[in-house]
Design a protein around this motif. Structure first.
Motif, PDB file in Angstrom:
ATOM      1  N   UNK A  77      10.974  43.683  11.233  1.00 23.28           N
ATOM      2  CA  UNK A  77      10.590  42.812  12.345  1.00 23.28           C
ATOM      3  C   UNK A  77      10.554  43.617  13.638  1.00 23.28           C
ATOM      4  N   UNK A  78       9.410  43.620  14.335  1.00 19.64           N
ATOM      5  CA  UNK A  78       9.322  44.425  15.565  1.00 19.64           C
ATOM      6  C   UNK A  78      10.056  43.784  16.734  1.00 19.64           C
ATOM      7  N   UNK A  79      10.593  44.634  17.591  1.00 21.68           N
ATOM      8  CA  UNK A  79      11.204  44.153  18.836  1.00 21.68           C
ATOM      9  C   UNK A  79      10.164  44.048  19.944  1.00 21.68           C
ATOM     10  N   UNK A 115       6.361  33.941  13.704  1.00 27.32           N
ATOM     11  CA  UNK A 115       7.331  33.819  12.615  1.00 27.32           C
ATOM     12  C   UNK A 115       8.665  34.468  12.964  1.00 27.32           C
ATOM     13  N   UNK A 116       8.700  35.247  14.051  1.00 21.21           N
ATOM     14  CA  UNK A 116       9.938  35.915  14.470  1.00 21.21           C
ATOM     15  C   UNK A 116      10.663  35.155  15.577  1.00 21.21           C
ATOM     16  N   UNK A 117      10.172  33.968  15.926  1.00 20.04           N
ATOM     17  CA  UNK A 117      10.792  33.191  16.995  1.00 20.04           C
ATOM     18  C   UNK A 117      10.657  33.870  18.340  1.00 20.04           C
ATOM     19  N   UNK A 119      12.295  36.601  19.286  1.00 23.20           N
ATOM     20  CA  UNK A 119      12.947  37.914  19.197  1.00 23.20           C
ATOM     21  C   UNK A 119      12.035  39.074  19.550  1.00 23.20           C
ATOM     22  N   UNK A 120      10.748  38.785  19.738  1.00 22.53           N
ATOM     23  CA  UNK A 120       9.785  39.864  19.969  1.00 22.53           C
ATOM     24  C   UNK A 120       9.055  39.673  21.291  1.00 22.53           C
ATOM     25  N   UNK A 121       8.871  40.773  22.014  1.00 19.09           N
ATOM     26  CA  UNK A 121       8.071  40.775  23.240  1.00 19.09           C
ATOM     27  C   UNK A 121       6.668  41.268  22.907  1.00 19.09           C
ATOM     28  N   UNK A 122       5.654  40.525  23.324  1.00 20.96           N
ATOM     29  CA  UNK A 122       4.266  40.962  23.199  1.00 20.96           C
ATOM     30  C   UNK A 122       3.775  41.457  24.554  1.00 20.96           C
ATOM     31  N   UNK A 123       3.387  42.722  24.612  1.00 25.47           N
ATOM     32  CA  UNK A 123       2.730  43.264  25.806  1.00 25.47           C
ATOM     33  C   UNK A 123       1.243  43.319  25.478  1.00 25.47           C
ATOM     34  N   UNK A 124       0.469  42.517  26.184  1.00 20.96           N
ATOM     35  CA  UNK A 124      -0.954  42.343  25.859  1.00 20.96           C
ATOM     36  C   UNK A 124      -1.818  42.908  26.980  1.00 20.96           C
ATOM     37  N   UNK A 161      -2.270  33.664  24.406  1.00 15.77           N
ATOM     38  CA  UNK A 161      -0.977  34.349  24.402  1.00 15.77           C
ATOM     39  C   UNK A 161       0.062  33.554  25.191  1.00 15.77           C
ATOM     40  N   UNK A 162      -0.295  33.117  26.396  1.00 17.66           N
ATOM     41  CA  UNK A 162       0.675  32.419  27.245  1.00 17.66           C
ATOM     42  C   UNK A 162       1.075  31.055  26.673  1.00 17.66           C
ATOM     43  N   UNK A 163       0.184  30.445  25.914  1.00 16.73           N
ATOM     44  CA  UNK A 163       0.479  29.136  25.315  1.00 16.73           C
ATOM     45  C   UNK A 163       1.325  29.262  24.054  1.00 16.73           C
ATOM     46  N   UNK A 164       1.155  30.359  23.308  1.00 13.01           N
ATOM     47  CA  UNK A 164       1.755  30.440  21.977  1.00 13.01           C
ATOM     48  C   UNK A 164       2.861  31.476  21.827  1.00 13.01           C
ATOM     49  N   UNK A 165       3.110  32.276  22.860  1.00 13.97           N
ATOM     50  CA  UNK A 165       4.177  33.277  22.794  1.00 13.97           C
ATOM     51  C   UNK A 165       5.320  32.888  23.729  1.00 13.97           C
TER      52      UNK A 165
END
Length: 280
Positions: A77-79, A115-117, A119-124, A161-165
């Motif tokens: 699982x990615x951080x 799926x990781x809740x 726990x993960x940061x997405x930089x887009x 991204x802003x709606x779903x992350x």
């Protein structure tokens, strides 16, 4: 204490390669991070694999999501996930809007991350082409009103991204410039393209009414690394939208003149034209 896992989506692209190299060359990152990257080409370039031997490559199709589950199965699982992948050539996006939307709106990627809740940061990575361009010095709170398909696809991506992350950082980058990558990318690089065009000694057209704030690729890499380190050290909720440009506001004519000055080309080769002279 386990190393934190960082995945660079689009690791064989221009920004992706610079990110991989910077992280691989950083002794602190080497001791604290495990790296993986995705590629769409098969196989990834040998030059890149040799330069970042500890980074695991994964073949992924962002349209379908094929290959994403292999990352969590083999890498874990990615951080942090850094999404550099995009169909970014405006004329290509204009000719195939469906492809632009399917690649640039990261539906499958965000579904996988969900799926990781939290726990993960997405930089887009997004673009300054989300703005209409009718004024100067746009701020993050200004309305996004793109005038081309590429910009429209990136606005849709930002909204998705802003709606779903739960944790994300959206970086609206201007033109990215800098040195060529370890494995040369096929996409034209702005400064290198201008240099090559002027080197022919022929008169070339450059826009005099389109202004951007080009950002040096290594400065953009530094920003991404800062956000990555901050998330890993603090773990606080992140919901960030940031314009990322360089300190200078310049037209294409001014960019060409700067290249001509450094390289010793005649500025008489530079013909200023309005952007309206070019049609998709």
């Amino acid at each position: 204490m386990r190393k934190k896992r960082v995945v660079i989506v689009g690791g064989t692209g221009y920004l992706g390669q610079h990110l991989l190299q910077s992280l691989a060359d950083d002794p602190v990152a080497n001791s604290t991070l495990s790296l993986a990257f995705t590629h769409h080409s098969v196989p990834p370039p040998h030059a890149l694999l040799n330069a970042v031997p500890h980074a695991l490559p994964f073949h992924v199709d962002l349209r379908s999501g094929d290959g994403l589950s292999a990352i969590s199965d083999a890498f874990g699982q990615p951080d942090v996930v850094i999404n550099c992948a995009a169909l970014s050539v405006p004329r290509v996006c204009e000719s195939d809007p469906e492809a632009a939307m399917s690649v640039n709106v990261p539906t499958s990627l965000v579904k996988w991350l969900s799926s990781f809740g939290d726990a993960t940061l997405l930089i887009h990575l997004s673009t300054d082409q989300v703005y209409e361009g009718t004024k100067s010095f746009y701020k993050e709170e200004d309305e996004a009103a793109p005038v081309n398909v590429y910009g429209k696809s990136k606005v849709e991506a930002e909204r998705f991204v802003s709606k779903n992350c739960q944790n994300f950082a959206i970086l609206r980058s201007s033109i990215i410039y800098g040195p060529q990558t370890i494995s040369p990318v096929p996409k034209s690089l702005p400064i290198q393209w201008i240099d090559g065009a002027l080197a022919k000694g022929e008169t070339m057209n450059f826009f005099n009414d389109e202004f951007r704030c080009p950002v040096f690729v290594k400065d953009l890499v530094s920003i991404i690394q800062f956000l990555t380190n901050q998330w890993i050290s603090e773990g606080k909720q992140v919901q960030l939208l940031l314009n990322v440009g360089g300190p200078d506001r310049v037209s294409r004519v001014q960019m060409a003149e700067a290249v001509a000055l450094v390289r010793g080309y005649s500025t008489s080769l530079i013909k200023p034209v309005p952007s309206s002279s070019v049609f998709f």
